[in-house]
Motif scaffolding. Structure first.
Motif, mmCIF file in Angstrom:
data_model
loop_
_atom_site.group_PDB
_atom_site.id
_atom_site.type_symbol
_atom_site.label_atom_id
_atom_site.label_comp_id
_atom_site.label_asym_id
_atom_site.label_seq_id
_atom_site.Cartn_x
_atom_site.Cartn_y
_atom_site.Cartn_z
ATOM 1 N N ALA A 31 0.833 -1.196 0.000
ATOM 2 C CA ALA A 31 0.000 0.000 0.000
ATOM 3 C C ALA A 31 0.875 1.256 0.000
ATOM 4 N N LEU A 32 1.351 1.626 -1.169
ATOM 5 C CA LEU A 32 2.080 2.882 -1.282
ATOM 6 C C LEU A 32 1.117 4.034 -1.046
ATOM 7 N N SER A 33 1.633 5.121 -0.473
ATOM 8 C CA SER A 33 0.777 6.254 -0.127
ATOM 9 C C SER A 33 1.536 7.564 -0.295
ATOM 10 N N THR A 34 0.838 8.575 -0.750
ATOM 11 C CA THR A 34 1.458 9.900 -0.846
ATOM 12 C C THR A 34 1.707 10.503 0.535
ATOM 13 N N LYS A 35 1.115 9.903 1.571
ATOM 14 C CA LYS A 35 1.254 10.430 2.931
ATOM 15 C C LYS A 35 2.211 9.603 3.787
ATOM 16 N N TYR A 36 2.914 8.670 3.180
ATOM 17 C CA TYR A 36 3.707 7.708 3.929
ATOM 18 C C TYR A 36 4.707 8.367 4.886
ATOM 19 N N TYR A 37 5.330 9.476 4.446
ATOM 20 C CA TYR A 37 6.371 10.109 5.264
ATOM 21 C C TYR A 37 5.874 11.347 6.015
ATOM 22 N N ASN A 38 4.588 11.591 6.008
ATOM 23 C CA ASN A 38 4.073 12.798 6.667
ATOM 24 C C ASN A 38 4.515 12.885 8.122
ATOM 25 N N LYS A 39 4.540 11.752 8.813
ATOM 26 C CA LYS A 39 4.998 11.729 10.201
ATOM 27 C C LYS A 39 6.392 11.135 10.328
ATOM 28 N N ARG A 40 6.700 10.157 9.476
ATOM 29 C CA ARG A 40 8.007 9.499 9.556
ATOM 30 C C ARG A 40 9.150 10.447 9.220
ATOM 31 N N TRP A 144 3.973 15.458 -10.160
ATOM 32 C CA TRP A 144 2.896 14.566 -9.734
ATOM 33 C C TRP A 144 3.155 14.162 -8.294
ATOM 34 N N SER A 145 2.128 13.673 -7.646
ATOM 35 C CA SER A 145 2.248 13.193 -6.271
ATOM 36 C C SER A 145 2.812 11.784 -6.305
ATOM 37 N N VAL A 146 3.966 11.608 -5.682
ATOM 38 C CA VAL A 146 4.639 10.308 -5.695
ATOM 39 C C VAL A 146 4.121 9.447 -4.547
ATOM 40 N N ARG A 147 3.666 8.260 -4.877
ATOM 41 C CA ARG A 147 3.275 7.304 -3.853
ATOM 42 C C ARG A 147 4.527 6.677 -3.259
ATOM 43 N N LEU A 148 4.594 6.608 -1.946
ATOM 44 C CA LEU A 148 5.810 6.224 -1.249
ATOM 45 C C LEU A 148 5.562 5.068 -0.287
ATOM 46 N N GLY A 149 6.639 4.489 0.188
ATOM 47 C CA GLY A 149 6.563 3.356 1.094
ATOM 48 C C GLY A 149 7.284 2.137 0.553
ATOM 49 N N ARG A 150 8.112 2.319 -0.479
ATOM 50 C CA ARG A 150 8.882 1.214 -1.038
ATOM 51 C C ARG A 150 10.001 0.804 -0.072
ATOM 52 N N LEU A 151 10.483 -0.406 -0.254
ATOM 53 C CA LEU A 151 11.673 -0.867 0.443
ATOM 54 C C LEU A 151 12.726 -1.249 -0.591
ATOM 55 N N ASP A 152 13.935 -1.456 -0.108
ATOM 56 C CA ASP A 152 15.079 -1.694 -0.984
ATOM 57 C C ASP A 152 15.448 -3.166 -1.042
ATOM 58 N N ALA A 153 15.763 -3.637 -2.242
ATOM 59 C CA ALA A 153 16.231 -5.014 -2.405
ATOM 60 C C ALA A 153 17.628 -5.169 -1.811
ATOM 61 N N ARG A 154 17.932 -6.389 -1.387
ATOM 62 C CA ARG A 154 19.256 -6.673 -0.845
ATOM 63 C C ARG A 154 20.194 -7.255 -1.901
ATOM 64 N N ALA A 296 2.768 11.890 -16.648
ATOM 65 C CA ALA A 296 2.684 11.880 -15.185
ATOM 66 C C ALA A 296 1.899 10.667 -14.701
ATOM 67 N N ARG A 297 0.774 10.371 -15.351
ATOM 68 C CA ARG A 297 -0.017 9.207 -14.948
ATOM 69 C C ARG A 297 0.757 7.908 -15.152
ATOM 70 N N ALA A 298 1.476 7.816 -16.270
ATOM 71 C CA ALA A 298 2.238 6.595 -16.550
ATOM 72 C C ALA A 298 3.401 6.434 -15.576
ATOM 73 N N MET A 299 3.998 7.531 -15.135
ATOM 74 C CA MET A 299 5.078 7.447 -14.150
ATOM 75 C C MET A 299 4.559 6.918 -12.819
ATOM 76 N N VAL A 300 3.366 7.323 -12.443
ATOM 77 C CA VAL A 300 2.773 6.791 -11.211
ATOM 78 C C VAL A 300 2.532 5.291 -11.353
ATOM 79 N N ARG A 301 2.003 4.875 -12.497
ATOM 80 C CA ARG A 301 1.738 3.444 -12.698
ATOM 81 C C ARG A 301 3.045 2.649 -12.715
ATOM 82 N N MET A 302 4.064 3.171 -13.397
ATOM 83 C CA MET A 302 5.342 2.465 -13.399
ATOM 84 C C MET A 302 5.939 2.422 -11.997
#
Length: 323
Positions: A31-40, A144-154, A296-302
């Protein structure tokens, strides 16, 4: 309760390492969210934009490099910052990347700024997603509003990069198929190809198209082909702009060039070669706002492309190596 009080500092460190190792794509990117880092980490986006702005001011080509990094990351096992990892067998050494991908130091600077603002909070994958958006905006393109909350591969896979990334000689059917395999439509593919309105390519990627080795019926303006041959000479390492008119401005010039048969790469001109995307290319060529909105829409989908379930993930402190 009493037993919990006896856990030692080394044991806590081990538990933390195990927890990081057990983070997987199944729950980490659901669940990526544009608000993911609002508090973090509320300072994250300004910190990243500041680092990208400094880089683009010094070298406009850095903006195109960041955009390409993001594409090459997301197209290989999802948007997990695996393209940033150093090491033998990684994506940096893949054919489409070796010697041509750049911008790593800009991501390093943006990640350092993020760490200074909120240590351990922001993933490299999110920093790269924000950097790509900011690069486009700073070059005059949409935001565009970037959806956030990804993690990094090892880990990263050179073989996966070689297998996943479309090449400059790709035809339209293979381009459509490559994007469809990622859940992206032909319209997304054409809009995202508009990223080539900025940046440059090595002569080795288009010399055959412009020269005697061109395929029969190759769609290229004769004057343009002669200019390319003169620019390349005998040096395959020389470069030419993907959009010769406004190479450092994010606009719809790329599509105007395609209509004029001045696409630099074979894969570029394939979008306007009597096939299914001709009408859309013509629309983007005459309507920059329509292109910007679709891009912009395609960047969000990608940016929603996620690692496969079970992939070990973490928030890397150093984007070039796992923790």
């Amino acid at each position: 309760m009493a037993a919990a009080a006896t856990v030692t500092a080394p044991s806590r460190a081990l538990l933390l390492m195990v927890s990081l190792a057990l983070l997987t794509a199944a729950g980490a990117t659901a669940a990526l969210s544009t608000k993911y880092y609002n508090k973090r980490c509320p300072a994250l986006q300004p910190a990243v934009r500041s680092a990208v702005a400094r880089a683009v001011a010094a070298d406009p080509g850095a903006g195109a490099a960041l955009l390409r990094l993001f594409f090459h990351d997301c197209f290989v096992n999802g948007c997990d910052a695996s393209v940033l990892l150093d090491g033998d067998g990684g994506e940096k050494g893949a054919g489409p990347n070796a010697g041509s991908l750049r911008g790593y130091e800009v991501v390093d600077a943006a990640k350092a700024a993020a760490e200074a603002a909120c240590p351990g909070a922001a993933s490299c994958a999110d920093v790269l997603a924000l950097a790509a958006r900011d690069a486009v905006s700073l070059l005059g393109g949409p935001s565009w509003s970037v959806r956030l909350g990804r993690l990094d591969a090892r880990a990263a896979s050179r073989d996966a990069a070689d297998a996943s990334l479309p090449g400059p000689g790709s035809g339209l059917p293979s381009l459509v198929a490559a994007f469809r395999a990622k859940g992206l439509s032909a319209r997304d593919m054409t809009a995202l190809s508009g990223a080539h309105t900025v940046g440059r390519a090595r002569c080795a990627t288009f010399r055959a198209r412009a020269g005697a080795g061109a395929a029969p019926g190759e769609a290229i303006n004769a004057t343009f082909a002669a200019q390319l041959r003169g620019a390349c000479g005998a040096d395959g390492a020389a470069v030419a702009p993907l959009d010769a008119v406004t190479p450092d401005a994010f606009d719809n010039g790329y599509f105007r060039a395609l209509v004029e048969r001045r696409g630099l790469l074979h894969s570029d001109q394939e979008l306007f070669s009597g096939g299914s995307q001709d009408a859309l290319v013509r629309r983007y060529a005459r309507d920059g706002a329509a292109f910007a909105a679709d891009f912009a829409r395609a960047m969000v989908r990608m940016g929603n492309l996620a690692p496969a379930p079970g992939t070990p993930l973490e928030v890397r402190v150093n984007c070039r190596r796992p923790n």
